[in-house]
Design an enzyme around this catalytic site. Structure first.
Site, mmCIF file in Angstrom:
data_model
loop_
_atom_site.group_PDB
_atom_site.id
_atom_site.type_symbol
_atom_site.label_atom_id
_atom_site.label_comp_id
_atom_site.label_asym_id
_atom_site.label_seq_id
_atom_site.Cartn_x
_atom_site.Cartn_y
_atom_site.Cartn_z
ATOM 1 N N GLU A 1 0.798 -1.233 0.000
ATOM 2 C CA GLU A 1 0.000 0.000 0.000
ATOM 3 C C GLU A 1 0.829 1.281 0.000
ATOM 4 O O GLU A 1 0.595 2.193 0.788
ATOM 5 C CB GLU A 1 -0.944 -0.005 1.209
ATOM 6 C CG GLU A 1 -1.900 -1.176 1.225
ATOM 7 C CD GLU A 1 -2.768 -1.223 2.475
ATOM 8 O OE1 GLU A 1 -2.643 -0.309 3.317
ATOM 9 O OE2 GLU A 1 -3.560 -2.167 2.619
ATOM 10 N N GLU B 1 -7.069 -10.697 0.069
ATOM 11 C CA GLU B 1 -7.880 -10.015 1.086
ATOM 12 C C GLU B 1 -9.333 -9.816 0.639
ATOM 13 O O GLU B 1 -9.941 -8.779 0.885
ATOM 14 C CB GLU B 1 -7.227 -8.682 1.471
ATOM 15 C CG GLU B 1 -5.763 -8.845 1.844
ATOM 16 C CD GLU B 1 -5.094 -7.579 2.347
ATOM 17 O OE1 GLU B 1 -5.800 -6.703 2.901
ATOM 18 O OE2 GLU B 1 -3.864 -7.462 2.201
#
Length: 385
Positions: A162, A270
């Site tokens: 991220e 995820e």
């Protein structure tokens, strides 16, 4: 007449044979890992509580349904290296042992991230910012010790997590991205160190909201930059924290195609489906939902509508959305290496407390009693259909 009779017998035999194969395939597809065995790995995020408390029901379900696992927290820096003089590999060792004992491929998640990383990596005790060389030394030491310790125990690492902004550049709000000035150098340092410490482990980049094509632009930059510098990157994880109405399937397809074209593995990581509202008529979004005033009854009545159970029609909506997404992924199976669900059952999902605390959410394939939901039953039939 004799020829026609022989033809009829052969045709009947073929039809019976096909029927038997179909029945065998149906019997072999009672679990997720069997249903998609010819297509991609099927993984799940493992809560350390399952292992620590020897939750046999949850552990048995993991072993029954999945062939890959990801750790929720035990391989993040705040667990492994919580303070300058403390290293804590024990939880990660227990996770890896569980995976090895049951033939599950264990992912390492994650080496470099701005969240769940102690401030000492980039700040001194007095709060002042460390020098670039000090930060570099801290990152290299962390990756060297962690990757070397788990070499041969994890098959792949989410090396960087991220770091790309929604607009496609690098984030600059906190952590590594805020304090380390040369982000290209930072990414290269993380990947090259991991590669050096475990040449046999696969190395991935992982991020969310990658259905936004501007964000894919930034990930493309990372992949191309690493390859141009001769630094290995093996795959990209597309986090699947999605909802009933977003993202558009066409955007998911486009992202898979763009990343695959770069010559790296593509994974859906995820994965969960959030079916609760984030705001009402656009009035509240994001961190604003943590405001204590919004925990009052008049707001929670709307923001937490299924505290006492999930209506059948809403359960069907989740199932249909899961089927739509998984059918899209299945149609791209030649480009997909793994699909990982972020949590085993609804009760352990992080979506119960984010972005609004104390909500009851239903984002996964198994309910709080470990029973298969409609979503499970619909997606497991996709390969047969």
């Amino acid at each position: 007449m004799k020829k026609n009779y022989v033809f009829l017998l052969l045709t009947t035999a073929l039809l019976v044979g096909c029927g038997n194969k179909s029945e065998q395939k149906q019997q072999q597809s009672e679990t997720l890992k069997e249903a998609f065995a010819d297509d991609f790995l099927v993984g799940v995020a493992v809560s350390q509580d399952f292992i620590t408390n020897n939750d046999t029901a949850c552990l048995n379900l993991i072993c029954e349904q999945f062939n890959a696992v990801s750790p929720e927290d035990v391989l993040k820096p705040e667990t492994v290296h919580p303070s300058p003089d403390v290293w804590n590999f024990a939880p990660g060792d227990a996770y890896c042992k569980f995976a090895a004992d049951h033939g599950l491929k264990a992912l390492g998640h994650t080496l470099m991230w701005h969240n769940q990383t102690p401030d000492f990596f980039w700040l001194k005790e007095d709060g002042s910012v460390r020098s670039q060389e000090e930060m570099k030394a801290n990152l290299v030491e962390y990756i060297e010790k962690t990757v070397t310790h788990f070499a041969g125990k994890v098959y792949a690492w989410d090396v960087v997590n991220e770091i790309v902004s929604e607009e496609g550049g690098y984030r600059d709000d906190k952590g590594w991205e805020k304090y380390y000035k040369d982000r290209d150098e930072l990414v290269c340092l993380a990947f090259s160190t991991a590669q050096r410490c475990d040449p046999n482990a696969e190395l991935y980049y992982n991020d969310y909201n990658m259905w936004r094509q501007t964000k894919v632009d930034g990930v493309e930059h990372i992949v191309k930059m690493l390859k141009e510098k001769g630094i290995r990157i093996d795959g990209v994880g597309i986090q699947g924290h999605w909802g009933l109405n977003y993202p558009d399937i066409k955007d998911i397809e486009s992202t898979i195609d763009r990343l695959s074209a770069l010559g790296v593995k593509v994974m859906i990581t995820e994965l969960d489906i959030d079916m609760l509202p984030f705001s009402k008529e656009g009035q509240m979004t994001g961190k604003a939902l943590f405001d204590p005033a919004l925990q009052r009854e008049e707001f929670m009545r709307w923001l937490n509508p299924y505290a006492d159970g999930l209506p059948e029609d809403v359960d069907q909506q989740i199932a249909d959305r899961y089927e739509e997404i998984m059918r899209c992924i299945y149609n791209k199976r030649d480009k997909i290496a793994r699909v990982t669900f972020w949590g085993l059952h609804d009760g352990v999902s992080w979506k119960n407390n984010y972005p609004i605390p104390n909500r009851t959410n239903y984002p996964l394939l198994f309910d709080r009693n470990l029973k298969k939901k409609k979503a499970f039953k619909q997606i497991i039939s996709i390969p047969q259909s």
